[in-house]
Design an enzyme around this catalytic site. Structure first.
Site, PDB file in Angstrom:
ATOM      1  N   SER A 143       0.822  -1.210   0.000  1.00  0.00           N
ATOM      2  CA  SER A 143       0.000   0.000   0.000  1.00  0.00           C
ATOM      3  C   SER A 143       0.857   1.260   0.000  1.00  0.00           C
ATOM      4  CB  SER A 143      -0.907   0.027   1.229  1.00  0.00           C
ATOM      5  OG  SER A 143      -1.781  -1.080   1.243  1.00  0.00           O
TER       6      SER A 143
HETATM    7  N1  SAH Z   1      -1.261  -4.611   4.240  1.00  0.00           N
HETATM    8  C1  SAH Z   1      -0.589  -4.874   2.997  1.00  0.00           C
HETATM    9  C2  SAH Z   1      -1.451  -4.500   1.791  1.00  0.00           C
HETATM   10  C3  SAH Z   1      -1.454  -5.607   0.775  1.00  0.00           C
HETATM   11  S1  SAH Z   1      -2.658  -5.538  -0.483  1.00  0.00           S
HETATM   12  C4  SAH Z   1       0.774  -4.201   2.957  1.00  0.00           C
HETATM   13  O1  SAH Z   1       1.102  -3.451   3.877  1.00  0.00           O
HETATM   14  O2  SAH Z   1       1.530  -4.450   2.041  1.00  0.00           O
HETATM   15  C5  SAH Z   1      -3.976  -6.538   0.168  1.00  0.00           C
HETATM   16  C6  SAH Z   1      -3.660  -7.973   0.539  1.00  0.00           C
HETATM   17  O3  SAH Z   1      -4.881  -8.568   0.995  1.00  0.00           O
HETATM   18  C7  SAH Z   1      -3.183  -8.845  -0.597  1.00  0.00           C
HETATM   19  O4  SAH Z   1      -1.963  -9.432  -0.254  1.00  0.00           O
HETATM   20  C8  SAH Z   1      -4.282  -9.900  -0.755  1.00  0.00           C
HETATM   21  O5  SAH Z   1      -3.805 -11.184  -1.131  1.00  0.00           O
HETATM   22  C9  SAH Z   1      -4.870  -9.929   0.646  1.00  0.00           C
HETATM   23  N2  SAH Z   1      -6.239 -10.442   0.727  1.00  0.00           N
HETATM   24  C10 SAH Z   1      -7.286 -10.250  -0.119  1.00  0.00           C
HETATM   25  N3  SAH Z   1      -8.388 -10.886   0.322  1.00  0.00           N
HETATM   26  C11 SAH Z   1      -8.036 -11.507   1.497  1.00  0.00           C
HETATM   27  C12 SAH Z   1      -8.735 -12.349   2.430  1.00  0.00           C
HETATM   28  N4  SAH Z   1     -10.009 -12.704   2.268  1.00  0.00           N
HETATM   29  N5  SAH Z   1      -8.048 -12.773   3.518  1.00  0.00           N
HETATM   30  C13 SAH Z   1      -6.749 -12.458   3.701  1.00  0.00           C
HETATM   31  N6  SAH Z   1      -6.041 -11.682   2.856  1.00  0.00           N
HETATM   32  C14 SAH Z   1      -6.666 -11.212   1.765  1.00  0.00           C
END
Ligand code: SAH
Length: 218
Positions: A67
Site C-alpha cells: 500500500s
Molecule cells: N497490508 C498490505 C497490503 C497488501 S494488499 C501491505 O502493507 O503491504 C492486500 C492484501 O490482501 C493482498 O496481499 C491480498 O492477497 C490480501 N487479501 C485479499 N483478500 C483476502 C482475504 N479474504 N483474507 C486475507 N487476505 C486477503
C-alpha cells in the site's frame, strides 16, 4: 531479489517521505515515527530501492501491492492503536502495515490468503524483530475466532461488504477501519462496536485497494 542494508541515504529519503505524509494531513506522531523507523525498501525488490520512498503503491508479486505509505498512515491513524492492544489485520501482503502496527507496540495478528506471500513473510528476516507479530495463512472473512476478541481490526483490501465475523470478533468499544466498495474506489469506514453489540459508523475519504477475495489461494 531483496537486500537488507539501511544506509544514511535511505534514512534521509525516509525523512522526506515522512514530511510529505505530514503535509498531506497525518498528525499522529507515533504513526510518523514508525514510518521513520521502518526500512520500507526491505519490503520490495532491490531494483525499487529508491522508489520505495516515493509515496506510491508498488507491485509485490501474486498481483498484489504494498500500500501507499500515505494510505498506511491514514488507516493507522484512524485505528488509534495503543501499545499492547490486540490488532487483527486482514491482508498481510508485504507485511509493511503489520510492521507499522508492531513498531507501535500493538500485539498484531495478520492474515494473508495467498500462500506464497505468507511463506515469503515467514522467512523475511526483518520481521524476526517483532515478537509481537503473528502471521496466519487463511481467509480474512473468517477472522481468527480462537485468538479474539480484538481491540482493533484493520482491513487492507477492498471489502465488498462489512464481514460479519470480523464485527463479532471486536471487543465492546473496539474499532474496525475498513475500505468498503466493489468498484474502483472504496470509502474508508470506521466502525465502533457498542457495549450492547450495536455498531456505529463514521465515513472518511475514498481510496483504491486490491479486492478482498473469499477463500484461500494455494
Ligand atoms: N497490508 C498490505 C497490503 C497488501 S494488499 C501491505 O502493507 O503491504 C492486500 C492484501 O490482501 C493482498 O496481499 C491480498 O492477497 C490480501 N487479501 C485479499 N483478500 C483476502 C482475504 N479474504 N483474507 C486475507 N487476505 C486477503
Amino acid at each position: 531479489m531483496r537486500t537488507f542494508e539501511d544506509t544514511y541515504r535511505h534514512k534521509g529519503l525516509r525523512r522526506q517521505l515522512v514530511d510529505s505524509i505530514r503535509q498531506k494531513g497525518i498528525t499522529d506522531e507515533r504513526v510518523l515515527d514508525a514510518i521513520q523507523q521502518i526500512p520500507r525498501h526491505f519490503f520490495m525488490d532491490s531494483a525499487l530501492d529508491k522508489t520505495a520512498y516515493e509515496d506510491r503503491a508498488f507491485p509485490i508479486g501474486e498481483g498484489q501491492t504494498i500500500s501507499q505509505p500515505y494510505t498506511v498512515a491514514y488507516q493507522t491513524q484512524l485505528l488509534e492503536v495503543k501499545p499492547f492492544e490486540k490488532v487483527l489485520e486482514i491482508g498481510t501482503g508485504s507485511a509493511y502495515q503489520a510492521s507499522v502496527l508492531s513498531e507501535m507496540g500493538a500485539l498484531v495478528y495478520s492474515i494473508e490468503r495467498q500462500k506464497k506471500l505468507f511463506e515469503t513473510n515467514k522467512t523475511f528476516p526483518y520481521l524476526k524483530k517483532y515478537r509481537n507479530l503473528k502471521l496466519f495463512y487463511g481467509d480474512g472473512f473468517e477472522g481468527l475466532p480462537t485468538y479474539g476478541p480484538f481491540d482493533k481490526v484493520i482491513v487492507t483490501a477492498a471489502a465488498p461488504f462489512i464481514p460479519p465475523r470480523l464485527v463479532e470478533q471486536l471487543k465492546p468499544g473496539g474499532k474496525m477501519v475498513i475500505p468498503v466498495g466493489e468498484g474502483q474506489v472504496q470509502r474508508m469506514l470506521r466502525l465502533t462496536r457498542q457495549e450492547d453489540g450495536g455498531v456505529t459508523e463514521e465515513l472518511f475519504d475514498n481510496f483504491s485497494f486490491v479486492p478482498m477475495l473469499e477463500g484461500k489461494n494455494h
